[in-house]
Motif scaffolding. Structure first.
Motif, PDB file in Angstrom:
ATOM      1  N   GLY A   6      -4.959   8.657  15.762  1.00  0.00           N
ATOM      2  CA  GLY A   6      -6.405   8.620  15.535  1.00  0.00           C
ATOM      3  C   GLY A   6      -6.762   8.792  14.073  1.00  0.00           C
ATOM      4  N   ARG A   7      -6.104   9.747  13.409  1.00  0.00           N
ATOM      5  CA  ARG A   7      -6.441  10.052  12.017  1.00  0.00           C
ATOM      6  C   ARG A   7      -6.250   8.841  11.103  1.00  0.00           C
ATOM      7  N   PHE A   8      -5.155   8.097  11.347  1.00  0.00           N
ATOM      8  CA  PHE A   8      -4.844   6.991  10.442  1.00  0.00           C
ATOM      9  C   PHE A   8      -5.173   5.627  11.048  1.00  0.00           C
ATOM     10  N   GLY A   9      -5.835   5.630  12.211  1.00  0.00           N
ATOM     11  CA  GLY A   9      -6.259   4.376  12.814  1.00  0.00           C
ATOM     12  C   GLY A   9      -5.096   3.452  13.126  1.00  0.00           C
ATOM     13  N   LEU A  10      -3.997   4.015  13.626  1.00  0.00           N
ATOM     14  CA  LEU A  10      -2.819   3.195  13.886  1.00  0.00           C
ATOM     15  C   LEU A  10      -2.960   2.420  15.193  1.00  0.00           C
ATOM     16  N   ALA A  28       0.849  -1.208   0.000  1.00  0.00           N
ATOM     17  CA  ALA A  28       0.000   0.000   0.000  1.00  0.00           C
ATOM     18  C   ALA A  28       0.878   1.249   0.000  1.00  0.00           C
ATOM     19  N   ARG A  29       0.381   2.288  -0.666  1.00  0.00           N
ATOM     20  CA  ARG A  29       1.094   3.555  -0.689  1.00  0.00           C
ATOM     21  C   ARG A  29       1.213   4.096   0.734  1.00  0.00           C
ATOM     22  N   GLY A  30       2.368   4.744   1.048  1.00  0.00           N
ATOM     23  CA  GLY A  30       2.558   5.325   2.375  1.00  0.00           C
ATOM     24  C   GLY A  30       1.727   6.586   2.555  1.00  0.00           C
ATOM     25  N   LYS A  31       1.846   7.183   3.716  1.00  0.00           N
ATOM     26  CA  LYS A  31       1.139   8.439   4.018  1.00  0.00           C
ATOM     27  C   LYS A  31       2.125   9.596   3.965  1.00  0.00           C
ATOM     28  N   PHE A  32       1.579  10.750   3.581  1.00  0.00           N
ATOM     29  CA  PHE A  32       2.396  11.958   3.419  1.00  0.00           C
ATOM     30  C   PHE A  32       1.901  13.006   4.411  1.00  0.00           C
ATOM     31  N   ARG A  73      -0.136  -1.028  11.945  1.00  0.00           N
ATOM     32  CA  ARG A  73      -1.193  -1.352  10.989  1.00  0.00           C
ATOM     33  C   ARG A  73      -2.491  -0.668  11.383  1.00  0.00           C
ATOM     34  N   ALA A  74      -3.296  -0.313  10.388  1.00  0.00           N
ATOM     35  CA  ALA A  74      -4.589   0.308  10.669  1.00  0.00           C
ATOM     36  C   ALA A  74      -5.538  -0.730  11.224  1.00  0.00           C
ATOM     37  N   ASP A 122      -0.015  15.753  21.703  1.00  0.00           N
ATOM     38  CA  ASP A 122      -1.194  16.080  20.873  1.00  0.00           C
ATOM     39  C   ASP A 122      -1.013  15.558  19.446  1.00  0.00           C
ATOM     40  N   ILE A 123       0.188  15.732  18.915  1.00  0.00           N
ATOM     41  CA  ILE A 123       0.435  15.318  17.524  1.00  0.00           C
ATOM     42  C   ILE A 123       0.395  13.791  17.410  1.00  0.00           C
ATOM     43  N   ALA A 124       0.969  13.110  18.387  1.00  0.00           N
ATOM     44  CA  ALA A 124       0.936  11.638  18.354  1.00  0.00           C
ATOM     45  C   ALA A 124      -0.508  11.143  18.396  1.00  0.00           C
ATOM     46  N   ALA A 125      -1.333  11.771  19.261  1.00  0.00           N
ATOM     47  CA  ALA A 125      -2.746  11.354  19.356  1.00  0.00           C
ATOM     48  C   ALA A 125      -3.484  11.650  18.051  1.00  0.00           C
ATOM     49  N   LEU A 126      -3.198  12.805  17.485  1.00  0.00           N
ATOM     50  CA  LEU A 126      -3.840  13.189  16.222  1.00  0.00           C
ATOM     51  C   LEU A 126      -3.525  12.177  15.110  1.00  0.00           C
ATOM     52  N   VAL A 127      -2.239  11.875  14.949  1.00  0.00           N
ATOM     53  CA  VAL A 127      -1.826  10.999  13.837  1.00  0.00           C
ATOM     54  C   VAL A 127      -2.321   9.571  14.069  1.00  0.00           C
TER      55      VAL A 127
END
Ligand code: T5A
Length: 217
Positions: free
Chosen positions: A207-211, A2-6, A216-217, A200-205
């Motif tokens: 949550g946003r990408f379901g890590l 799968a393509r990575g995230k940017f 893995r999502a 905050d940034i760790a929680a955002l990322v």
């Protein structure tokens, strides 16, 4: 594969972007992800050469449009040589500044016509758009004090050494970009302790990408 995230980081001088880019990369690597950290201007050998010209102020005589062309040329090479190959192999790319910086520095704050900014962005970026842009926001005086504390003399590079009003226009420019792109951009309060911003940034990322653990999502 799968393509990575940017993921891109944006904001004014001394916002803490580089610090948070490093910390997010550590966080994602700890989850088992392949992470590439890069920056603009720069991020590939040719783009780093252009960075040297831009930050030294030696090409200031080209004017705002000339500088915008150089930022765009550097960006095209950076995407072709570094960003796209990494995304295609499934790596996550975290970039310290990207096209929003041209929109704000050369556009909103330095008067370059928005249609020219749009054209340059379309030509240089194409479909290589960020999945997430983190705008670190803080009062101008706080950011400039951090930069002055680091350099020891407060003079800084070509872009740091400008009037407070210009820095304020850039701050408002980034907030405007975020407001215009609510699906892509999240504004984070960068005036706090670095650890609070990091979490905050760790929680955002996450949550946003379901890590989950293992990356893995
Ligand atoms: N530019 C760039 C354009 O005009 N057009 C474009 O299209 C592009 C791509 C790049 C310049 O080019 C311009 C914008 C820029 O002016 P740069 O050297 O890459 O130049 O400059 P910046 O991206 O602005 O990088 P800085 O290093 O100045 O700022 P950062 O990365 O936001 O901040 P950082 O992490 O280095 O931190 C600065 C200092 O503050 C401390 C750090 O330890 C460091 O000493 N710090 C904190 N202190 C207290 N609390 C916190 N939360 C802190 N976070 C960091």
């Amino acid at each position: 594969m799968a393509r990575g995230k940017f993921i891109t980081f944006e904001g004014g001088e001394g916002a803490g972007k580089s610090t948070q880019v490093r910390r997010l990369a550590e966080h994602l690597r700890a989850l088992g992800l392949d992470v590439v950290v890069t920056r603009e201007p720069g991020g590939s050998p040719s783009a780093e050469a252009i960075r040297g010209l831009l930050l030294s102020g030696r090409v200031r005589a080209l004017g705002t449009l000339g500088e915008a062309y150089l930022f765009a040329a550097a960006r095209m090479d950076h995407i072709a040589e570094t960003i796209e190959p990494a995304l295609e192999r499934g790596a996550w790319v975290i970039c310290d500044r990207f096209a929003d910086s041209t929109r704000v520095y050369q556009g909103a704050a330095d008067g370059l016509d928005v249609e020219i900014v749009d054209d340059l962005e379309r030509i240089a970026v194409g479909n290589c758009r960020p999945d997430l842009t983190i705008v670190i926001d803080l009062p101008v005086d706080v950011g400039l004090a951090r930069v002055a504390g680091r350099s020891g003399n407060g003079t800084g590079d070509r872009f740091e050494a400008e009037a407070v009003a210009v820095h304020e226009a850039r701050r408002q420019g980034f907030l405007g970009v975020a407001a215009a792109n609510p699906d892509r951009c999240v504004v984070i309060d960068g005036a706090r302790e670095a650890d609070a911003v990091t979490s905050d940034i760790a929680a955002l990322v996450t949550g946003r990408f379901g890590l989950a653990i293992g990356g893995r999502a």
